[in-house]
Design a protein around this motif. Structure first.
Motif, short mmCIF file in Angstrom:
data_model
loop_
_atom_site.label_atom_id
_atom_site.label_comp_id
_atom_site.label_asym_id
_atom_site.label_seq_id
_atom_site.Cartn_x
_atom_site.Cartn_y
_atom_site.Cartn_z
N ALA A 44 0.85 -1.19 0.00
CA ALA A 44 0.00 0.00 0.00
C ALA A 44 0.89 1.24 0.00
O ALA A 44 1.88 1.31 0.74
N TYR A 45 0.56 2.19 -0.86
CA TYR A 45 1.28 3.45 -0.99
C TYR A 45 0.37 4.59 -0.56
O TYR A 45 -0.83 4.57 -0.86
N SER A 46 0.94 5.59 0.11
CA SER A 46 0.20 6.78 0.53
C SER A 46 0.77 8.01 -0.15
O SER A 46 1.99 8.09 -0.38
N TYR A 50 -4.77 13.69 -4.38
CA TYR A 50 -5.28 12.91 -5.50
C TYR A 50 -4.35 13.00 -6.72
O TYR A 50 -4.12 12.00 -7.40
N TYR A 51 -3.82 14.17 -6.98
CA TYR A 51 -2.93 14.35 -8.13
C TYR A 51 -1.72 13.42 -8.04
O TYR A 51 -1.37 12.75 -9.01
N GLU A 52 -1.08 13.37 -6.86
CA GLU A 52 0.08 12.50 -6.70
C GLU A 52 -0.31 11.03 -6.83
O GLU A 52 0.44 10.24 -7.40
N THR A 53 -1.47 10.69 -6.31
CA THR A 53 -1.95 9.31 -6.43
C THR A 53 -2.11 8.94 -7.90
O THR A 53 -1.65 7.89 -8.35
N MET A 54 -2.77 9.81 -8.66
CA MET A 54 -3.00 9.51 -10.08
C MET A 54 -1.70 9.52 -10.89
O MET A 54 -1.55 8.72 -11.82
N PHE A 56 1.16 8.50 -9.77
CA PHE A 56 1.72 7.19 -9.45
C PHE A 56 1.02 6.09 -10.25
O PHE A 56 1.67 5.24 -10.86
N VAL A 57 -0.31 6.12 -10.26
CA VAL A 57 -1.08 5.11 -10.99
C VAL A 57 -0.73 5.14 -12.48
O VAL A 57 -0.55 4.09 -13.11
N CYS A 80 -3.00 4.02 -2.78
CA CYS A 80 -3.11 3.01 -3.82
C CYS A 80 -2.52 1.71 -3.28
O CYS A 80 -1.38 1.69 -2.81
N ARG A 81 -3.29 0.66 -3.34
CA ARG A 81 -2.81 -0.68 -2.97
C ARG A 81 -2.56 -1.43 -4.27
O ARG A 81 -3.43 -1.50 -5.14
N VAL A 82 -1.37 -2.02 -4.38
CA VAL A 82 -0.96 -2.74 -5.57
C VAL A 82 -0.82 -4.22 -5.21
O VAL A 82 -0.15 -4.55 -4.22
#
Length: 109
Positions: A44-46, A50-54, A56-57, A80-82
């Motif tokens: 799991a990544y923190s 939202y921008y940083e999450t997207m 990363f995705v 985001c959990r991978v």
């Protein structure tokens, strides 16, 4: 991690065995923070927002596309959990660890 991260995923022919628990435990040492629950390797990544999450995705999607090995993702506002497993062999393969190592490098760029 450098050896895994510099490797490429390989097609796995029918009948390829999944990694053993001992092999998985050994490879987990090369991808900090990843764990094995008996079915998948996951982390799991923190993120701050939202921008940083997207971002990363999207970077992760590029890696998955390039390696032709795709994770399951659970994405929220700042997380985001991978999860990786190799469905074609019904278990964990070296390809899962190669992609995990490549994803770990995203934070080092």
């Amino acid at each position: 991690m450098p050896v895994l991260a510099s490797s490429r995923c390989q097609p796995l022919p029918a009948g390829t065995p999944a990694l053993t628990k001992a092999e998985i435990d050994s490879l987990l040492k090369e991808v900090p923070g990843w764990s094995y629950d008996g079915k998948v390797i996951a982390k799991a990544y923190s993120f701050k927002n939202y921008y940083e999450t997207m971002a990363f995705v999207n970077a992760l999607a590029w890696i998955a596309h390039r390696e032709d090995h795709h994770p399951d993702l659970s994405v929220g506002y700042n997380r985001c959990r991978v999860e990786f497993s190799t469905h074609s062999i019904g278990g964990i393969s070296r390809n899962d660890f190669i992609c995990a190592a490549k994803i770990e490098q995203l934070g080092q760029a």
